[in-house]
Design a protein around this motif. Structure first.
Motif: not given
Length: 322
Positions: A150, A157, A161-163, A166-167, A307-308, A310-311, A314
């Motif tokens: 992480s 990055s 914020e890198d998803p 964060s995960a 998070l997945q 959302e990514q 995007s």
């Protein structure tokens, strides 16, 4: 002089039965014994059941102990068990350094949140432990690797914020909790299952084994006395003297008494509910751990799924714009 003679008589009295039993045992092994006193059917059946119970305990201890348990009676301690070895599910931990096993994951996350530069972030990752190093379970190892990954992503990055970073951080925190739950399970198994299993194997079953040895010694002695008196009477037991008959009867009474005692001891070992209670405790500890792990991961899964999603949204938007 009188004391020496008394000692000699006592030594002779103790040695003679041993010598007689040994001689009888050798004769039986060589097939030279004419008669052998038979044990009661109930006794033989109890012996088989006790042997089966001993084997069950040995096999489970071979799996749950840190070292192989011999098939003779071991001197086993739950403190040397598999469940006292933190790294039983992650042997490669020996490649991790002291710094790798520093602060807990939650402590590192807190330190990282206060870091103002990559150097401070690296120092937070390798901070020495306040109390003791992190446990060496597989879940703790996953937590350390996830948090390190992480931070590697976060530090490199350029788009905020890198998803995935964060995960991974969230997964690291969850994995540490699962590892702590596993350690709690191990402690319960040591105190509730292994301690009881060990008592049955090293105490109760050993009492039964001792009682069975006493029966065998009494049988050998009886058959030895019978053979000796028969030889003295030249094979005609009707010509035995009263003294000889009394000696045989005494040996028979000893054999019967030891057999009855052994039957009582073996029944007590077989009837005790302790082994089943210990097994129930083992299952309860495992169930509690898996339930706790399920709860932790069930909380984490929708967060990472979010998070997945959302990514992906995007990503599709950026593709459409291109």
């Amino acid at each position: 002089m009188d004391k020496f003679q008394a000692f000699g008589k006592n030594l002779s009295a103790n040695f003679s039965p041993f010598a007689a039993r040994t001689q009888q045992m050798i004769k039986e092994q060589l097939g030279q014994a004419e008669d052998r006193t038979q044990l009661p059917d109930e006794y033989i059946e109890l012996e088989k059941r006790v042997d089966a119970l001993k084997l069950v305990h040995q096999k489970l201890l071979q799996v749950t102990s840190a070292e192989p348990i011999p098939l003779t009676f071991p001197s086993f301690s739950p403190n040397s068990s598999q469940y006292s070895n933190e790294a039983y599910d992650y042997p490669p931990n020996i490649r991790e350094s002291f710094n790798d096993l520093g602060r807990t994951i939650s402590e590192k996350v807190q330190l990282l949140s206060q870091a103002a530069s990559p150097a401070e972030a690296q120092a937070a990752l390798s901070a020495p432990p306040v109390d003791k190093p992190q446990p060496k379970t597989f879940n703790h190892a996953i937590a350390r690797a996830s948090l390190s990954g992480s931070q590697t992503l976060a530090q490199n990055s350029t788009t905020g914020e890198d998803p995935l970073a964060s995960a991974l951080e969230k997964y690291a925190l969850a994995s540490e909790k699962v590892g702590e739950a596993r350690l709690s399970q191990d402690a319960q198994i040591q105190s509730r299952f292994l301690a009881g299993w060990n008592t049955t194997l090293n105490t109760n079953l050993m009492f039964a084994a001792k009682a069975r040895r006493n029966v065998e010694n009494a049988r050998l002695m009886l058959d030895s006395v019978k053979a000796s008196k028969k030889a003295q009477a030249r094979g005609d037991l009707d010509n035995l003297s009263e003294e000889a008959r009394a000696e045989i009867e005494q040996a028979e009474d000893e054999f019967v008494g030891q057999t009855e005692e052994a039957v009582s001891v073996m029944k007590n070992v077989l009837d005790t509910p302790e082994p089943l209670r210990n097994l129930a405790d083992l299952i309860a500890a495992q169930l509690e751990f898996h339930k706790r792990a399920y709860e932790i991961l069930s909380e984490l899964a929708p967060v990472v799924d979010g998070l997945q999603v959302e990514q992906e949204a995007s990503y599709r938007k950026s593709r459409e714009g291109a």
